[in-house]
Enzyme design. Structure first.
Site, mmCIF file in Angstrom:
data_model
loop_
_atom_site.group_PDB
_atom_site.id
_atom_site.type_symbol
_atom_site.label_atom_id
_atom_site.label_comp_id
_atom_site.label_asym_id
_atom_site.label_seq_id
_atom_site.Cartn_x
_atom_site.Cartn_y
_atom_site.Cartn_z
ATOM 1 N N LYS A 15 0.834 -1.209 0.000
ATOM 2 C CA LYS A 15 0.000 0.000 0.000
ATOM 3 C C LYS A 15 0.865 1.255 0.000
ATOM 4 C CE LYS A 15 -1.961 -1.065 3.940
ATOM 5 N NZ LYS A 15 -1.257 -2.329 4.251
ATOM 6 N N ARG A 90 -9.598 1.331 8.216
ATOM 7 C CA ARG A 90 -9.122 0.025 8.659
ATOM 8 C C ARG A 90 -10.180 -0.726 9.442
ATOM 9 N NH1 ARG A 90 -3.334 0.756 8.657
ATOM 10 N NH2 ARG A 90 -2.332 -1.170 9.309
ATOM 11 N N ARG A 127 12.059 -6.470 5.383
ATOM 12 C CA ARG A 127 11.995 -5.002 5.228
ATOM 13 C C ARG A 127 12.962 -4.272 6.156
ATOM 14 N NH1 ARG A 127 6.486 -1.752 5.560
ATOM 15 N NH2 ARG A 127 6.149 -2.969 7.440
ATOM 16 N N ARG A 155 11.627 -2.124 11.293
ATOM 17 C CA ARG A 155 10.466 -1.443 11.890
ATOM 18 C C ARG A 155 10.073 -2.176 13.175
ATOM 19 N NH1 ARG A 155 5.305 0.233 8.173
ATOM 20 N NH2 ARG A 155 4.015 -0.922 9.621
ATOM 21 N N ARG A 166 -0.530 -8.804 13.552
ATOM 22 C CA ARG A 166 -1.078 -7.768 12.662
ATOM 23 C C ARG A 166 -1.973 -8.400 11.601
ATOM 24 N NH1 ARG A 166 4.286 -5.056 10.761
ATOM 25 N NH2 ARG A 166 2.949 -3.933 9.278
HETATM 26 P P1 AP5 Z 1 4.816 -1.517 1.879
HETATM 27 O O1 AP5 Z 1 4.579 -0.757 0.653
HETATM 28 O O2 AP5 Z 1 5.367 -0.800 3.077
HETATM 29 O O3 AP5 Z 1 3.490 -2.317 2.300
HETATM 30 P P2 AP5 Z 1 2.254 -1.828 3.178
HETATM 31 O O4 AP5 Z 1 1.068 -2.544 2.666
HETATM 32 O O5 AP5 Z 1 2.216 -0.345 3.245
HETATM 33 O O6 AP5 Z 1 2.713 -2.475 4.558
HETATM 34 P P3 AP5 Z 1 2.758 -1.870 6.015
HETATM 35 O O7 AP5 Z 1 3.462 -2.917 6.844
HETATM 36 O O8 AP5 Z 1 3.330 -0.491 6.055
HETATM 37 O O9 AP5 Z 1 1.232 -1.806 6.300
HETATM 38 P P4 AP5 Z 1 0.442 -1.802 7.587
HETATM 39 O O10 AP5 Z 1 -0.914 -1.594 7.108
HETATM 40 O O11 AP5 Z 1 0.632 -2.975 8.482
HETATM 41 O O12 AP5 Z 1 1.144 -0.612 8.425
HETATM 42 P P5 AP5 Z 1 0.786 0.915 8.663
HETATM 43 O O13 AP5 Z 1 2.037 1.674 8.594
HETATM 44 O O14 AP5 Z 1 -0.370 1.340 7.832
HETATM 45 O O15 AP5 Z 1 5.754 -2.762 1.494
HETATM 46 C C1 AP5 Z 1 6.181 -3.702 2.468
HETATM 47 C C2 AP5 Z 1 7.543 -4.289 2.003
HETATM 48 O O16 AP5 Z 1 7.336 -5.011 0.798
HETATM 49 C C3 AP5 Z 1 8.592 -3.206 1.696
HETATM 50 O O17 AP5 Z 1 9.860 -3.684 2.061
HETATM 51 C C4 AP5 Z 1 8.481 -3.037 0.174
HETATM 52 O O18 AP5 Z 1 9.693 -2.601 -0.411
HETATM 53 C C5 AP5 Z 1 8.111 -4.455 -0.274
HETATM 54 N N1 AP5 Z 1 7.271 -4.471 -1.459
HETATM 55 C C6 AP5 Z 1 6.220 -3.652 -1.751
HETATM 56 N N2 AP5 Z 1 5.653 -4.007 -2.921
HETATM 57 C C7 AP5 Z 1 6.354 -5.074 -3.384
HETATM 58 C C8 AP5 Z 1 6.243 -5.898 -4.549
HETATM 59 N N3 AP5 Z 1 5.296 -5.687 -5.488
HETATM 60 N N4 AP5 Z 1 7.117 -6.910 -4.707
HETATM 61 C C9 AP5 Z 1 8.076 -7.145 -3.763
HETATM 62 N N5 AP5 Z 1 8.241 -6.406 -2.646
HETATM 63 C C10 AP5 Z 1 7.383 -5.380 -2.451
HETATM 64 O O19 AP5 Z 1 0.255 0.896 10.162
HETATM 65 C C11 AP5 Z 1 1.128 0.615 11.234
HETATM 66 C C12 AP5 Z 1 0.343 0.632 12.537
HETATM 67 O O20 AP5 Z 1 -0.226 1.937 12.754
HETATM 68 C C13 AP5 Z 1 -0.861 -0.309 12.621
HETATM 69 O O21 AP5 Z 1 -0.498 -1.632 12.997
HETATM 70 C C14 AP5 Z 1 -1.716 0.376 13.680
HETATM 71 O O22 AP5 Z 1 -1.219 0.152 14.973
HETATM 72 C C15 AP5 Z 1 -1.521 1.849 13.355
HETATM 73 N N6 AP5 Z 1 -2.530 2.375 12.395
HETATM 74 C C16 AP5 Z 1 -2.281 2.890 11.151
HETATM 75 N N7 AP5 Z 1 -3.423 3.263 10.561
HETATM 76 C C17 AP5 Z 1 -4.416 2.987 11.427
HETATM 77 C C18 AP5 Z 1 -5.823 3.139 11.377
HETATM 78 N N8 AP5 Z 1 -6.442 3.653 10.296
HETATM 79 N N9 AP5 Z 1 -6.553 2.724 12.439
HETATM 80 C C19 AP5 Z 1 -5.949 2.197 13.532
HETATM 81 N N10 AP5 Z 1 -4.622 2.037 13.659
HETATM 82 C C20 AP5 Z 1 -3.849 2.425 12.620
#
Ligand code: AP5
Length: 222
Positions: A15, A90, A127, A155, A166
């Protein structure tokens, strides 16, 4: 008409990677709730203090807090021509609140990025992010961030047991919003288990097609 996009998908689906590319190419702001929370933790704000434990445990920060943050962000003038949301909504209450926020602001294109769980686990175990600017490290950056020179770190919520937690939270709380959106004409599913550039092209095509089907007049460059 504005180009309003929501990226859905489990942790590691890509994402953030795709939201960043889409924002750059189409000149709209990327709004990542994970980045907003991590910035708050790093700068030691009250929000960061409250959110830190929850994030490190892989749990979700409360709906009211998140809806307040996104509601305020979407009031800023830079979102009038559109935006891409990464990590919000979410939960069903967040999706319902977003519908209220979006009244009168044009269609919302929702893209669900699908990736098998074993691939997600491998991606998150591998990552590295920049400890200074927070960006995901590219594979060719071996020791330092290619943007700001900061040290590369893991991270805090990417430990294997936390990632499993998660994913459970995702299936329990976030997956139901796929059903919430899936009957809408602007909902699209993307295969995220392809090289990043291929995912970007599929996504651009899907968003272009979904927004033109809805009558958006803003050009989407492919
Ligand atoms: P990346 O692009 O970072 O993937 P992502 O889907 O963004 O993964 P995240 O781990 O950041 O998502 P998340 O939803 O768990 O965390 P968030 O920060 O939103 O890619 C991941 C890896 O894969 C990278 O190394 C990348 O290079 C690689 N990659 C990408 N595409 C690829 C491909 N096509 N092929 C190969 N490799 C690839 O949230 C973190 C925390 O914040 C949550 O757990 C929660 O506690 C809180 N939070 C955030 N938003 C909310 C909300 N709305 N409500 C409540 N709590 C929230």
């Amino acid at each position: 008409m504005a180009l309003n996009v929501v990226m859905l998908g489990p942790p590691g689906a890509g994402k953030g990677t795709q939201a960043e590319r889409f924002a750059r190419t189409h000149g709209v702001p990327k709004i990542s709730t994970g980045d907003i929370l991590r910035d708050s933790v790093n700068t030691g704000t009250e929000l960061g203090r409250l959110a830190r434990k929850t994030m490190d445990a892989g749990e979700l920060v409360g709906d009211d807090v998140m809806i307040g943050i996104v509601g305020e962000r979407l009031e800023r003038p830079d979102t009038r021509a559109g935006f891409v949301l990464d990590g919000f909504p979410r939960t069903v209450p967040q999706a319902t609140a977003l519908d209220t926020i979006m009244k009168g602001r044009g269609p919302l294109v929702v893209v669900d990025i699908v990736v098998p769980e074993d691939v997600l686990l491998r991606r998150l175990a591998a990552r590295r992010i920049c400890g200074t600017c927070g960006v995901n490290a590219l594979i060719e950056w071996t020791a330092a961030c290619g943007i700001c020179g900061g040290a590369l770190v893991t991270r805090t919520d990417d430990g294997v047991e936390i990632v499993r937690g998660r994913l459970k939270v995702y299936h329990h709380s976030t997956r139901p919003i796929v059903e919430f959106y899936s009957g809408r004409p602007t909902f699209r599913v993307i295969d995220g288990n392809q090289p990043p550039d291929v995912v970007t092209s599929s996504m651009d095509r899907a968003i272009c097609e979904a927004s033109s089907a809805h009558g958006s007049t803003k050009e989407v460059r492919l």
